[in-house]
Design an enzyme around this catalytic site. Structure first.
Site, PDB file in Angstrom:
ATOM      1  N   LYS A  74       0.884  -1.170   0.000  1.00 44.87           N
ATOM      2  CA  LYS A  74       0.000   0.000   0.000  1.00 44.87           C
ATOM      3  C   LYS A  74       0.913   1.208   0.000  1.00 44.87           C
ATOM      4  O   LYS A  74       1.430   1.626   1.042  1.00 44.87           O
ATOM      5  CB  LYS A  74      -0.876  -0.026   1.255  1.00 44.87           C
ATOM      6  N   GLU A 117       9.268   1.389  11.198  1.00 48.17           N
ATOM      7  CA  GLU A 117      10.278   2.430  10.983  1.00 48.17           C
ATOM      8  C   GLU A 117       9.533   3.752  11.039  1.00 48.17           C
ATOM      9  O   GLU A 117       8.800   4.105  10.107  1.00 48.17           O
ATOM     10  CB  GLU A 117      10.969   2.215   9.643  1.00 48.17           C
ATOM     11  N   CYS A 146      13.507  10.940   7.334  1.00 46.08           N
ATOM     12  CA  CYS A 146      13.364  10.539   8.738  1.00 46.08           C
ATOM     13  C   CYS A 146      14.672  10.691   9.501  1.00 46.08           C
ATOM     14  O   CYS A 146      14.681  10.898  10.700  1.00 46.08           O
ATOM     15  CB  CYS A 146      12.889   9.094   8.802  1.00 46.08           C
TER      16      CYS A 146
HETATM   17  P1  NAD Z   1       2.043   8.328   7.569  1.00 46.16           P
HETATM   18  O1  NAD Z   1       2.120   7.596   8.842  1.00 46.16           O
HETATM   19  O2  NAD Z   1       1.061   9.440   7.455  1.00 46.16           O
HETATM   20  O3  NAD Z   1       1.694   7.355   6.369  1.00 46.16           O
HETATM   21  C1  NAD Z   1       2.512   6.245   6.059  1.00 46.16           C
HETATM   22  C2  NAD Z   1       1.670   5.209   5.363  1.00 46.16           C
HETATM   23  O4  NAD Z   1       0.712   4.702   6.288  1.00 46.16           O
HETATM   24  C3  NAD Z   1       0.861   5.745   4.181  1.00 46.16           C
HETATM   25  O5  NAD Z   1       0.863   4.771   3.153  1.00 46.16           O
HETATM   26  C4  NAD Z   1      -0.524   5.903   4.763  1.00 46.16           C
HETATM   27  O6  NAD Z   1      -1.564   5.835   3.821  1.00 46.16           O
HETATM   28  C5  NAD Z   1      -0.566   4.710   5.705  1.00 46.16           C
HETATM   29  N1  NAD Z   1      -1.561   4.819   6.774  1.00 46.16           N
HETATM   30  C6  NAD Z   1      -1.972   5.931   7.412  1.00 46.16           C
HETATM   31  N2  NAD Z   1      -2.894   5.611   8.351  1.00 46.16           N
HETATM   32  C7  NAD Z   1      -3.044   4.266   8.316  1.00 46.16           C
HETATM   33  C8  NAD Z   1      -3.852   3.330   9.030  1.00 46.16           C
HETATM   34  N3  NAD Z   1      -4.684   3.721   9.983  1.00 46.16           N
HETATM   35  N4  NAD Z   1      -3.750   2.020   8.723  1.00 46.16           N
HETATM   36  C9  NAD Z   1      -2.891   1.606   7.761  1.00 46.16           C
HETATM   37  N5  NAD Z   1      -2.128   2.441   7.039  1.00 46.16           N
HETATM   38  C10 NAD Z   1      -2.188   3.758   7.310  1.00 46.16           C
HETATM   39  O7  NAD Z   1       3.521   8.826   7.252  1.00 46.16           O
HETATM   40  P2  NAD Z   1       3.980   9.749   6.041  1.00 46.16           P
HETATM   41  O8  NAD Z   1       3.450  11.120   6.309  1.00 46.16           O
HETATM   42  O9  NAD Z   1       3.675   9.087   4.752  1.00 46.16           O
HETATM   43  O10 NAD Z   1       5.569   9.737   6.206  1.00 46.16           O
HETATM   44  C11 NAD Z   1       6.255  10.621   7.024  1.00 46.16           C
HETATM   45  C12 NAD Z   1       6.624   9.961   8.338  1.00 46.16           C
HETATM   46  O11 NAD Z   1       7.367   8.780   8.059  1.00 46.16           O
HETATM   47  C13 NAD Z   1       7.530  10.787   9.226  1.00 46.16           C
HETATM   48  O12 NAD Z   1       7.124  10.649  10.560  1.00 46.16           O
HETATM   49  C14 NAD Z   1       8.904  10.152   9.050  1.00 46.16           C
HETATM   50  O13 NAD Z   1       9.791  10.330  10.116  1.00 46.16           O
HETATM   51  C15 NAD Z   1       8.524   8.719   8.888  1.00 46.16           C
HETATM   52  N6  NAD Z   1       9.579   7.986   8.207  1.00 46.16           N
HETATM   53  C16 NAD Z   1      10.325   7.093   8.930  1.00 46.16           C
HETATM   54  C17 NAD Z   1      11.364   6.400   8.307  1.00 46.16           C
HETATM   55  C18 NAD Z   1      12.215   5.427   9.056  1.00 46.16           C
HETATM   56  O14 NAD Z   1      12.909   4.662   8.421  1.00 46.16           O
HETATM   57  N7  NAD Z   1      12.190   5.409  10.368  1.00 46.16           N
HETATM   58  C19 NAD Z   1      11.622   6.624   6.952  1.00 46.16           C
HETATM   59  C20 NAD Z   1      10.840   7.543   6.262  1.00 46.16           C
HETATM   60  C21 NAD Z   1       9.816   8.211   6.890  1.00 46.16           C
END
Ligand code: NAD
Length: 488
Positions: free
Chosen positions: A180, A256, A290
């Site tokens: 997804k 992550e 991140c």
């Molecule tokens: P997000 O949590 O908003 O979304 C990530 C994914 O989760 C998307 O595909 C979204 O549609 C899905 N999602 C959202 N709600 C959900 C639910 N209830 N059930 C299932 N799936 C759901 O994150 P984002 O805004 O896309 O990314 C930014 C965040 O990601 C920042 O916090 C960043 O630090 C983190 N990040 C972490 C790493 C790492 O390796 N630690 C790497 C990149 C980004």
């Protein structure tokens, strides 16, 4: 430019699904519609998981490790053959500079398949000889079996790179996947479906369902009982929700999540290198990394000099069209994220920050005026308790504060709910090792940032995540160990 249509990819076939729901894909550089995306709901997720389960019993399951690895090398090669298509799609979706995507996103997207395809061939299995009363013994050895169907929930900041970072090892270990991708960045994941078909990955091994999180594809997928494990990259709050879903049926998760990473700049560092590295760690990908450093702590004797130099470097960044080779800073991912980042800029000022540079919206030429642009921003003067110092902003912004002793620097770096990464800038090798060992993070860089050896463990502690992926560590998550005990 014709509108792009992002369809689901289920059992080797591109399909609009049956929900009849679509949403717009907005290009963040221009704010204009670049395509439509089909939204998957329960029926699409059911079909994708069913295809992935069936593929676990099909030709994929009887392939040798070497055959699977060859196929994954084929996937990497095909991404490279279609490099320009992937690059264009990623740049359209994210608005990031072409120069950045061509150096990082697409090459790493391809490399993720090769590295894990090679790695799984070289992981030894453990063996033990058990003493038995009859003195004949019993031989124990472990088999690594695929875990089954893996749900991959990916973010938008490095769409191809972070999705393939999970799909590569998952497939190398013999699993099947349902991905997804983020609703903000559907294009390169869709293209990967074409690549899978082109190189002959069996139908059902790689599936994609588009949509949102709550009440949409993301939530239906993570709740699906046919999913054996969930690997997620995204915000910590989203991770918490997904863990609740995963609890039903005791399904394993790899998380992550977010960060509020600190850079520690000691007075004995090579200042040119520290400025160059901190520029990247604070502003690369418009701060949407991140591993980025939103908190910079600088030893007092060089504090003013560091602030002045980082300010002038930040002011030298050039925002502009992704295709312009002079562009060094892209937009944020969306208008919504822009509202969030600008809100933090206001909060920081209300909390008493000094704005060293930026703090608002840039004036952009008419063709980019509707895009999600914000100024690269440096604050100073906030207390450690300020929201802008504690909460992840995920924009081109950092706060710089002075410190006086090594002990204080370590305390400040650790004073956070997160524990993903840190960057330590020092010319003292002993100090480098000493400090690195005391920061509670998954990755500590010394005199560098974002230097990644894909064989090493990657992940965060505290609220930055659960588990480690990368190298053999990811294989722990993507495989199930099964011990065989043979009485001799
Ligand atoms: P997000 O949590 O908003 O979304 C990530 C994914 O989760 C998307 O595909 C979204 O549609 C899905 N999602 C959202 N709600 C959900 C639910 N209830 N059930 C299932 N799936 C759901 O994150 P984002 O805004 O896309 O990314 C930014 C965040 O990601 C920042 O916090 C960043 O630090 C983190 N990040 C972490 C790493 C790492 O390796 N630690 C790497 C990149 C980004």
């Amino acid at each position: 430019m014709p509108l792009r249509e992002a369809r689901h990819f289920i059992n080797g076939v591109f399909t609009p699904g049956t929900s009849g729901r679509v949403f717009d894909n907005i290009g963040p550089a221009t704010g204009q519609r670049i395509g439509i995306v089909h939204e998957g709901l329960k029926p699409e997720v059911d079909a994708a998981v069913a295809a992935a389960r069936a593929a676990l019993r099909g030709p994929w399951s009887v392939m040798s490790q070497a055959e699977r690895s060859d196929l994954l090398h084929g996937v990497a090669n095909e991404i490279n053959n279609r490099f320009e298509e992937f690059l264009e799609a990623e740049v359209l979706d994210t608005g990031k500079p072409r120069s950045l995507a061509s150096h990082i996103d697409i090459p790493r997207g391809a490399a993720n398949f090769k590295i894990f395809a090679d790695l799984v061939k070289n992981v030894p299995a453990e063996t033990f000889m058990l003493d038995t009363p009859d003195r004949q013994g019993a031989l124990n050895y472990a088999l690594r079996k695929p875990k089954g169907v893996i749900a991959v929930i990916a973010p938008w900041n490095l769409p191809l790179l972070l999705m393939t970072w999970k799909v590569g090892p998952a497939l190398a270990c013999g699993n099947t996947v349902v991905v997804k991708p983020s609703e903000e960045t559907p294009l390169t994941t869709t293209l990967l479906g074409e690549v899978m078909n082109a190189v002959g990955v069996p139908p059902g091994v790689f599936n994609v369902v588009h949509g949102f999180g709550p009440d949409s594809a993301g939530a239906f997928l993570t709740a699906h009982p046919g999913v054996n494990a969930i690997t997620f990259t995204g915000e910590t709050r989203t991770g918490e929700i997904i863990m609740q879903s995963a609890a039903v049926g005791l399904r394993q998760v790899s998380m992550e999540c977010g960060g509020k990473n600190a850079a520690l700049v000691f007075a004995d560092c090579d200042l040119d290198k520290a400025i160059e590295g901190t520029m990247r760690s604070a502003f690369a990908n418009c701060g949407q990394v991140c591993l980025g450093t939103e908190r910079i702590y600088v030893e007092r004797p060089i504090f003013e000099r560091f602030v002045t130099r980082l300010k002038s470097a930040a002011e030298g960044l050039r925002m502009g069209a992704p295709d312009d080779p002079a562009t060094s800073l892209g937009p944020l991912i969306s208008a919504e994220h822009k509202r969030k980042v600008l809100a933090y800029y206001r909060i920081a000022v209300e909390e008493g920050a000094t704005v060293v540079t930026g703090g608002g919206e840039p004036a952009m030429p008419p063709e980019l005026a509707q895009g999600a642009w914000v100024e690269p921003t440096i604050f100073t003067g906030l207390p450690q308790t300020a929201r802008a110092v504690r909460e992840e902003i995920f924009g081109p912004v950092c706060h710089i504060a002075p410190f006086d002793t090594e002990e204080e620097a370590i305390r400040l770096a650790n004073d956070t709910d997160y524990g993903l990464a840190t960057a330590i800038w020092t010319g003292d090798l002993s100090r480098a090792h000493r400090v690195a060992s005391r920061i509670d993070v998954g990755i500590a860089w010394v005199n560098s940032w974002f230097l990644r050896d894909l064989r090493t463990a990657f992940g965060g502690s505290k609220q930055s995540g659960i588990g480690r992926e990368g190298g053999v560590h990811g294989l722990e998550f993507y495989t199930e160990l099964s011990n065989v005990c043979v009485k001799l």
